[in-house]
Design a protein around this motif. Structure first.
Motif, mmCIF file in Angstrom:
data_model
loop_
_atom_site.group_PDB
_atom_site.id
_atom_site.type_symbol
_atom_site.label_atom_id
_atom_site.label_comp_id
_atom_site.label_asym_id
_atom_site.label_seq_id
_atom_site.Cartn_x
_atom_site.Cartn_y
_atom_site.Cartn_z
ATOM 1 N N GLN A 1 -4.299 4.161 13.562
ATOM 2 C CA GLN A 1 -5.507 3.962 12.775
ATOM 3 C C GLN A 1 -5.136 3.851 11.309
ATOM 4 O O GLN A 1 -4.278 4.577 10.814
ATOM 5 N N VAL A 2 -5.794 2.929 10.615
ATOM 6 C CA VAL A 2 -5.585 2.732 9.184
ATOM 7 C C VAL A 2 -6.910 2.935 8.473
ATOM 8 O O VAL A 2 -7.943 2.409 8.893
ATOM 9 N N GLN A 3 -6.879 3.712 7.419
ATOM 10 C CA GLN A 3 -8.069 3.885 6.590
ATOM 11 C C GLN A 3 -7.852 3.153 5.272
ATOM 12 O O GLN A 3 -6.784 3.249 4.666
ATOM 13 N N LEU A 4 -8.880 2.421 4.854
ATOM 14 C CA LEU A 4 -8.813 1.651 3.618
ATOM 15 C C LEU A 4 -9.949 2.081 2.700
ATOM 16 O O LEU A 4 -11.102 2.149 3.133
ATOM 17 N N VAL A 5 -9.623 2.343 1.442
ATOM 18 C CA VAL A 5 -10.630 2.767 0.474
ATOM 19 C C VAL A 5 -10.499 1.919 -0.779
ATOM 20 O O VAL A 5 -9.467 1.982 -1.467
ATOM 21 N N GLU A 6 -11.540 1.132 -1.051
ATOM 22 C CA GLU A 6 -11.542 0.281 -2.240
ATOM 23 C C GLU A 6 -12.099 1.038 -3.442
ATOM 24 O O GLU A 6 -12.912 1.960 -3.299
ATOM 25 N N SER A 7 -11.685 0.616 -4.606
ATOM 26 C CA SER A 7 -12.217 1.154 -5.858
ATOM 27 C C SER A 7 -12.024 0.112 -6.945
ATOM 28 O O SER A 7 -11.295 -0.873 -6.760
ATOM 29 N N ALA B 1 -4.469 2.566 1.154
ATOM 30 C CA ALA B 1 -4.357 2.596 2.611
ATOM 31 C C ALA B 1 -3.671 3.874 3.071
ATOM 32 O O ALA B 1 -2.822 4.420 2.379
ATOM 33 N N SER B 2 -4.041 4.317 4.234
ATOM 34 C CA SER B 2 -3.391 5.491 4.814
ATOM 35 C C SER B 2 -3.440 5.371 6.325
ATOM 36 O O SER B 2 -4.284 4.673 6.882
ATOM 37 N N GLY B 3 -2.531 6.034 6.966
ATOM 38 C CA GLY B 3 -2.595 6.118 8.414
ATOM 39 C C GLY B 3 -1.390 5.558 9.139
ATOM 40 O O GLY B 3 -0.908 6.165 10.070
ATOM 41 N N ARG B 4 -0.923 4.398 8.768
ATOM 42 C CA ARG B 4 0.228 3.821 9.455
ATOM 43 C C ARG B 4 1.168 3.190 8.435
ATOM 44 O O ARG B 4 1.010 3.369 7.253
ATOM 45 N N LYS C 1 3.011 3.156 -3.163
ATOM 46 C CA LYS C 1 1.712 3.833 -3.306
ATOM 47 C C LYS C 1 0.739 3.471 -2.197
ATOM 48 O O LYS C 1 -0.419 3.897 -2.228
ATOM 49 N N ASP C 2 1.191 2.664 -1.240
ATOM 50 C CA ASP C 2 0.315 2.221 -0.153
ATOM 51 C C ASP C 2 -0.980 1.634 -0.689
ATOM 52 O O ASP C 2 -2.082 1.939 -0.204
ATOM 53 N N THR C 3 -0.857 0.797 -1.690
ATOM 54 C CA THR C 3 -2.028 0.258 -2.370
ATOM 55 C C THR C 3 -1.870 -1.239 -2.588
ATOM 56 O O THR C 3 -0.783 -1.712 -2.919
ATOM 57 N N VAL C 4 -2.962 -1.953 -2.406
ATOM 58 C CA VAL C 4 -3.014 -3.377 -2.717
ATOM 59 C C VAL C 4 -4.040 -3.564 -3.824
ATOM 60 O O VAL C 4 -5.033 -2.841 -3.898
ATOM 61 N N TYR C 5 -3.766 -4.522 -4.709
ATOM 62 C CA TYR C 5 -4.604 -4.759 -5.872
ATOM 63 C C TYR C 5 -5.131 -6.185 -5.875
ATOM 64 O O TYR C 5 -4.499 -7.093 -5.331
#
Length: 123
Positions: free
Chosen positions: A1-7, A24-27, A75-79
């Motif tokens: 499972q992958v959780q995605l949180v936008e900001s 992103a988190s989870g995998r 950072k497991d982050t996409v911009y």
């Protein structure tokens, strides 16, 4: 499972800039293709940009030259850097993820989605 949180969404004037983030988190993040989509009221969700696990990027014609997608695997982050924004860029922006996406412009190619972040561009 992958959780995605936008900001990073908000109100910006035309010709201004905004940077969206998707954590992103989870995998294993770095292996996944990460896309940005947007949906304006009364319209279908549309492709904005994608960055593949290998780093290749693709953009919708409407944002090419103005938006830049990037990722920080540490950072497991996409911009999504949005420059020279226009009122027609107003929409809820969604982050999406999947592994090995072939048809990257199709929303149903992705199986993980964030909750979305509102971007409003005033003229």
């Amino acid at each position: 499972q992958v959780q995605l949180v936008e900001s990073g969404g908000g109100l910006v004037q035309a010709e201004g800039s905004l940077r969206l983030s998707c954590a992103a988190s989870g995998r294993t993040f770095r292996s996944y293709d990460m896309g940005w989509f947007r949906q304006a009221p009364g319209k279908e969700r549309e492709f904005v940009a994608v960055i593949q696990g290998g780093g290749d990027t693709y953009y919708a014609d409407s944002v090419k030259g103005r938006f830049t997608i990037s990722r920080d695997n540490a950072k497991d982050t996409v911009y999504l850097q949005m420059n020279s924004v226009k009122p027609e860029d107003t929409a809820v922006y969604y982050c999406a993820s999947a592994f090995g996406v072939v048809r990257y412009a199709r929303p149903n190619s992705y199986y993980y989605w964030g909750q979305g972040t509102q971007v409003t561009v005033s003229s």
